[in-house]
Design a protein around this motif. Structure first.
Motif, PDB file in Angstrom:
ATOM      1  N   PRO A 126       0.437  -7.723 -16.094  1.00  0.00           N
ATOM      2  CA  PRO A 126      -0.434  -6.881 -15.365  1.00  0.00           C
ATOM      3  C   PRO A 126      -0.829  -7.186 -14.085  1.00  0.00           C
ATOM      4  O   PRO A 126      -0.856  -6.369 -13.205  1.00  0.00           O
ATOM      5  N   ASP A 127      -1.129  -8.529 -13.809  1.00  0.00           N
ATOM      6  CA  ASP A 127      -1.114  -8.993 -12.407  1.00  0.00           C
ATOM      7  C   ASP A 127       0.089  -8.773 -11.664  1.00  0.00           C
ATOM      8  O   ASP A 127       0.074  -8.692 -10.459  1.00  0.00           O
ATOM      9  N   ALA A 128       1.272  -9.324 -12.283  1.00  0.00           N
ATOM     10  CA  ALA A 128       2.337  -9.213 -11.385  1.00  0.00           C
ATOM     11  C   ALA A 128       2.617  -7.789 -11.185  1.00  0.00           C
ATOM     12  O   ALA A 128       3.382  -7.506 -10.037  1.00  0.00           O
ATOM     13  N   ARG A 129       2.382  -6.834 -11.997  1.00  0.00           N
ATOM     14  CA  ARG A 129       2.817  -5.391 -11.887  1.00  0.00           C
ATOM     15  C   ARG A 129       1.949  -4.783 -10.792  1.00  0.00           C
ATOM     16  O   ARG A 129       2.464  -4.167 -10.088  1.00  0.00           O
ATOM     17  N   ARG A 130       0.761  -5.238 -10.789  1.00  0.00           N
ATOM     18  CA  ARG A 130      -0.209  -4.781  -9.677  1.00  0.00           C
ATOM     19  C   ARG A 130       0.230  -5.229  -8.378  1.00  0.00           C
ATOM     20  O   ARG A 130       0.204  -4.379  -7.671  1.00  0.00           O
ATOM     21  N   ALA A 131       0.669  -6.528  -8.293  1.00  0.00           N
ATOM     22  CA  ALA A 131       1.195  -6.977  -7.031  1.00  0.00           C
ATOM     23  C   ALA A 131       2.423  -6.416  -6.576  1.00  0.00           C
ATOM     24  O   ALA A 131       2.489  -5.960  -5.442  1.00  0.00           O
ATOM     25  N   PHE A 132       3.274  -6.016  -7.371  1.00  0.00           N
ATOM     26  CA  PHE A 132       4.490  -5.373  -7.242  1.00  0.00           C
ATOM     27  C   PHE A 132       4.374  -3.986  -6.636  1.00  0.00           C
ATOM     28  O   PHE A 132       4.863  -3.477  -5.637  1.00  0.00           O
ATOM     29  N   LEU A 133       3.165  -2.916  -7.245  1.00  0.00           N
ATOM     30  CA  LEU A 133       2.778  -1.915  -6.937  1.00  0.00           C
ATOM     31  C   LEU A 133       2.308  -1.835  -5.403  1.00  0.00           C
ATOM     32  O   LEU A 133       2.382  -0.997  -4.623  1.00  0.00           O
ATOM     33  N   MET A 134       1.512  -2.901  -5.393  1.00  0.00           N
ATOM     34  CA  MET A 134       0.902  -3.155  -3.856  1.00  0.00           C
ATOM     35  C   MET A 134       1.952  -3.375  -2.924  1.00  0.00           C
ATOM     36  O   MET A 134       1.757  -3.020  -1.880  1.00  0.00           O
ATOM     37  N   ARG A 135       2.967  -3.919  -3.014  1.00  0.00           N
ATOM     38  CA  ARG A 135       3.916  -4.298  -2.156  1.00  0.00           C
ATOM     39  C   ARG A 135       4.689  -3.101  -1.950  1.00  0.00           C
ATOM     40  O   ARG A 135       4.941  -2.766  -0.847  1.00  0.00           O
ATOM     41  N   GLN A 136       5.087  -2.607  -2.957  1.00  0.00           N
ATOM     42  CA  GLN A 136       5.964  -1.176  -2.975  1.00  0.00           C
ATOM     43  C   GLN A 136       5.379   0.056  -2.113  1.00  0.00           C
ATOM     44  O   GLN A 136       5.788   0.784  -1.529  1.00  0.00           O
ATOM     45  N   SER A 137       3.827  -0.029  -2.272  1.00  0.00           N
ATOM     46  CA  SER A 137       3.097   0.994  -1.589  1.00  0.00           C
ATOM     47  C   SER A 137       2.688   0.637  -0.229  1.00  0.00           C
ATOM     48  O   SER A 137       1.964   1.505   0.430  1.00  0.00           O
ATOM     49  N   LEU A 138       3.076  -0.678   0.188  1.00  0.00           N
ATOM     50  CA  LEU A 138       2.853  -1.166   1.486  1.00  0.00           C
ATOM     51  C   LEU A 138       1.510  -1.495   1.674  1.00  0.00           C
ATOM     52  O   LEU A 138       1.003  -1.852   2.871  1.00  0.00           O
ATOM     53  N   PHE A 139       0.393  -1.548   0.839  1.00  0.00           N
ATOM     54  CA  PHE A 139      -0.809  -1.873   1.123  1.00  0.00           C
ATOM     55  C   PHE A 139      -0.788  -3.512   1.139  1.00  0.00           C
ATOM     56  O   PHE A 139      -1.587  -4.078   1.854  1.00  0.00           O
ATOM     57  N   ALA A 140       0.068  -4.363   0.760  1.00  0.00           N
ATOM     58  CA  ALA A 140       0.213  -5.633   0.531  1.00  0.00           C
ATOM     59  C   ALA A 140       0.688  -5.926   2.056  1.00  0.00           C
ATOM     60  O   ALA A 140       0.097  -6.931   2.782  1.00  0.00           O
ATOM     61  N   SER A 141       1.528  -5.203   2.817  1.00  0.00           N
ATOM     62  CA  SER A 141       1.861  -5.657   4.130  1.00  0.00           C
ATOM     63  C   SER A 141       0.481  -5.394   5.107  1.00  0.00           C
ATOM     64  O   SER A 141       0.482  -5.800   6.231  1.00  0.00           O
TER      65      SER A 141
END
Length: 397
Positions: free
Chosen positions: A374-389
């Motif tokens: 769940p944590d890795a998946r959420r981090a992946f979704l945050m990257r793919q939706s560009l929120f992480a950037s």
């Protein structure tokens, strides 16, 4: 001589969003476009949640949602085995008001925003108007434009180049455009054929890996879009021929009797300009960086460039911020472009590309592990939706 505070070159989605943000903050803007209208370009179709948050601030999110397709779930699947991993952006509903990808052709955004810009008293929008050259004065830039048979000079405080991969503003700045071009060509075809009736478990967004021919299937309101790689040595004529169309669709739906509404070939690059800012001239979007389309980062990251820049220019022109505001823009967007956008799109391409045996299985195992945690998946979704950037951008001071 015409005067404005900011001259924006290019009225695609990146240029019109930047100009809209500037105008909404009360700045006097001229925006020019070399073409006669907003280009009917199908290349970008995904608007990420992070971008919808920005568009909502200029009242542009809902009109696009009204005509687009919400895609909360997208899938990564193996073409040979049919194994698929579903990633649900609904898991980010506690973080964003828009927990989905919006599938909507990019020209809809450019058209909507350009029509609104044309109605604003502090905006001068000109089509059939080409940027020729510019030179700096003490506190501004004199730009030479060509509109029809007329040569126009415009005095602006700043010039923003949102004029695409062949940017005239980037050439004026004289900065390098480092990186590489993929050996493969990309073949894009659009069809009204109901692919989802043949492959019945598709999402609106599907990344389908395969050692021989990876595949992207994207649904937008009017068509299914198909993206496949092709031998870079083959001619464009061969790749958009009826024979190749039939061969591609035979491998997808089992027969070649499929009509297409559009077929396009393009080269794909991974490049970043050495400088985004030179004096009072700044480049954003494809003028500043290019990446492969897997993940839908190109247009979205360009809009993020323009949003960041608009805020910095407002600080300079209305709050007497100094040159350091543009220096911060350069640091933030260069870092995000190189460490997130470029890195993630290259990884996305590698995950789709050719691999066999242990290498292929290692890629699959990696994505299974991400999906299961769940944590890795959420981090992946945050990257793919560009929120992480955008979070990384904020940390750069």
């Amino acid at each position: 001589m015409k005067k404005c505070e900011v001259l924006v070159v290019g009225a695609g989605p990146v240029g019109t969003t930047c100009a809209s943000r500037l105008a909404a903050m009360g700045l006097d803007v001229m925006i020019i476009e070399a073409e006669a209208t907003s280009t009917h370009d199908l290349r970008a179709t995904t608007i990420h949640a992070s971008t919808l948050e920005m568009l909502d601030e200029i009242d542009a999110a809902q009109p696009l949602i009204d005509i687009g397709l919400k895609a909360p779930v997208y899938q990564m699947r193996d073409r040979r085995t049919g194994e698929k991993l579903l990633f649900d952006l609904g898991e980010l509903a506690d973080f964003t008001r828009f927990p989905f990808r919006l599938q909507c052709e990019q020209y809809n955004m450019a058209r909507l925003l350009s029509e609104r810009l044309d109605a604003l008293p502090n905006v001068d929008l000109r089509f059939n108007c080409r940027f020729i050259s510019a030179h700096e004065t003490g506190d501004g830039v004199i730009a030479t434009l060509e509109q029809g048979d007329e040569t126009i000079e415009v005095e602006a405080r700043f010039v923003v180049g949102a004029d695409g991969s062949r940017s005239a503003v980037r050439k004026q700045i004289g900065t390098g455009f480092d990186g590489f071009t993929y050996e493969e060509k990309f073949v894009s075809m659009s069809t009204t054929f109901p692919i989802n009736e043949v492959i019945t478990d598709l999402s609106y967004v599907n990344y389908i890996s395969d050692p021989e021919e990876w595949l992207v299937l994207l649904k937008v309101p009017s068509v299914w879009r198909v993206l496949v790689p092709a031998d870079g040595n083959l001619s464009d004529e061969d790749l958009i021929s009826d024979a190749n169309r039939d061969a591609v669709f035979r491998r997808i739906v089992g027969h070649g009797d499929v009509e297409t509404t559009h077929r396009t070939i393009y080269r794909v690059h991974q490049r970043v300009a050495q400088e985004f800012v030179k004096g009072r001239m700044i480049i954003i979007g494809d003028a500043a960086h290019l990446n492969n389309p897997l993940g839908g980062f190109g247009m979205n990251s360009g809009i993020h460039d323009g949003w960041n820049l608009a805020n910095k220019l407002w600080q300079i022109l209305r709050k007497d911020a100094g040159r350091e505001a543009l220096d911060l823009f350069e640091r933030q967007r260069q870092a995000v472009t190189r460490s997130v956008i470029q890195a993630q799109t290259i990884e996305n391409m590698e995950n789709m590309g050719r691999a066999e045996g242990e290498i292929l299985e290692a890629k699959r195992a990696k994505m299974r592990a991400v999906h299961a945690d769940p944590d890795a998946r959420r981090a992946f979704l945050m990257r793919q939706s560009l929120f992480a950037s955008l979070e990384q951008e904020k940390e750069i001071t």
